[in-house]
Write an enzyme that holds these catalytic residues in place. Structure first.
Site, PDB file in Angstrom:
ATOM      1  N   CYS A  99       0.852  -1.185   0.000  1.00  0.00           N
ATOM      2  CA  CYS A  99       0.000   0.000   0.000  1.00  0.00           C
ATOM      3  C   CYS A  99       0.887   1.234   0.000  1.00  0.00           C
ATOM      4  O   CYS A  99       1.874   1.289   0.730  1.00  0.00           O
ATOM      5  CB  CYS A  99      -0.893  -0.011   1.240  1.00  0.00           C
ATOM      6  SG  CYS A  99      -1.934   1.444   1.360  1.00  0.00           S
ATOM      7  N   HIS A 133     -10.099   1.295   1.515  1.00  0.00           N
ATOM      8  CA  HIS A 133      -9.583   2.625   1.883  1.00  0.00           C
ATOM      9  C   HIS A 133     -10.732   3.619   2.032  1.00  0.00           C
ATOM     10  O   HIS A 133     -10.756   4.408   2.968  1.00  0.00           O
ATOM     11  CB  HIS A 133      -8.653   3.159   0.791  1.00  0.00           C
ATOM     12  CG  HIS A 133      -7.215   2.796   0.961  1.00  0.00           C
ATOM     13  ND1 HIS A 133      -6.513   3.027   2.126  1.00  0.00           N
ATOM     14  CD2 HIS A 133      -6.327   2.241   0.104  1.00  0.00           C
ATOM     15  CE1 HIS A 133      -5.254   2.612   1.970  1.00  0.00           C
ATOM     16  NE2 HIS A 133      -5.120   2.124   0.755  1.00  0.00           N
ATOM     17  N   HIS A 186      -9.084  -3.497  -2.323  1.00  0.00           N
ATOM     18  CA  HIS A 186      -8.127  -2.723  -1.523  1.00  0.00           C
ATOM     19  C   HIS A 186      -8.540  -1.245  -1.493  1.00  0.00           C
ATOM     20  O   HIS A 186      -8.559  -0.609  -0.432  1.00  0.00           O
ATOM     21  CB  HIS A 186      -6.730  -2.908  -2.146  1.00  0.00           C
ATOM     22  CG  HIS A 186      -5.622  -2.192  -1.449  1.00  0.00           C
ATOM     23  ND1 HIS A 186      -4.598  -2.843  -0.810  1.00  0.00           N
ATOM     24  CD2 HIS A 186      -5.362  -0.867  -1.293  1.00  0.00           C
ATOM     25  CE1 HIS A 186      -3.761  -1.957  -0.287  1.00  0.00           C
ATOM     26  NE2 HIS A 186      -4.199  -0.745  -0.576  1.00  0.00           N
ATOM     27  N   GLU A 187      -8.899  -0.701  -2.659  1.00  0.00           N
ATOM     28  CA  GLU A 187      -9.243   0.724  -2.744  1.00  0.00           C
ATOM     29  C   GLU A 187     -10.588   1.017  -2.077  1.00  0.00           C
ATOM     30  O   GLU A 187     -10.742   2.036  -1.416  1.00  0.00           O
ATOM     31  CB  GLU A 187      -9.262   1.183  -4.211  1.00  0.00           C
ATOM     32  CG  GLU A 187      -7.937   1.069  -4.931  1.00  0.00           C
ATOM     33  CD  GLU A 187      -6.771   1.660  -4.151  1.00  0.00           C
ATOM     34  OE1 GLU A 187      -6.909   2.748  -3.572  1.00  0.00           O
ATOM     35  OE2 GLU A 187      -5.714   1.014  -4.100  1.00  0.00           O
TER      36      GLU A 187
HETATM   37 ZN    ZN Z   1      -3.526   1.215  -0.246  1.00  0.00          ZN
END
Ligand code: ZN
Length: 170
Positions: free
Chosen positions: A94, A142, A138-139
């Site tokens: 990341c 976030h 993953h995004e």
């Molecule tokens: Zn990330």
């Protein structure tokens, strides 16, 4: 265009949730342009979420491009996973968590369908698998205030954090 500072773990700002975008106006388009500027100006960057950037009030936007020539930009606004199946267990890093040093395997769905708005404000649905599916999860994490560390077992997370503090001490 302006490059925005990428937040570094454990910055508490990484726990912020992206604010939903109502209308894709000029202001939002400028933010997207700045996000791509930051993305393309950062080495080895596959994708960025607005919540990992030092915006005063980050929106629910992610920009993605992991093509070799950096010529395949994808912007998703208010992205949501509406279907997922299968499983993958691949290494992730990341840009906010010492990307040159720390990587760990994370359990993710192998395939996802994501609903979002595109840069024109149109509703789209995107089916993805493998690397792209991993990237989307993953995004979207976030944008919900999560990093991949939150997806690890306590033991693995602690091992990674120990490594992180050793790096920071140097
Ligand atoms: Zn990330």
């Amino acid at each position: 265009m302006t490059k925005i500072r990428i937040l570094d773990y454990p910055d508490p700002k990484l726990k912020r949730v992206g604010k939903k975008v109502d209308v894709v106006n000029e202001e939002v388009k400028k933010i997207i342009a700045d996000m791509f500027e930051t993305h393309y100006g950062t080495e080895n960057c596959a994708a960025l979420a607005a919540t990992q950037l030092d915006f005063a009030e980050p929106l629910a936007i992610t920009v993605i491009d992991f093509s070799e020539n950096k010529d395949d930009p994808l912007c998703l606004i208010n992205p949501e996973i509406i279907e997922s199946d299968g499983e993958q267990f691949e290494y992730e890093g990341c840009m906010s968590v010492y990307p040159d040093h720390l990587h760990e395997r994370v359990k993710r769905a192998e395939r996802v369908v994501v609903s979002a708005l595109n840069e024109q404000g149109e509703r789209i649905e995107l089916s993805a698998e493998g690397f792209m599916a991993k990237c989307l999860q993953h995004e979207i994490d976030h944008l919900n205030g999560l990093t991949y560390l939150d997806r690890l077992s306590p033991l693995k997370r602690q091992r990674l954090l120990d490594k992180l503090y050793k790096i920071k001490k140097k």
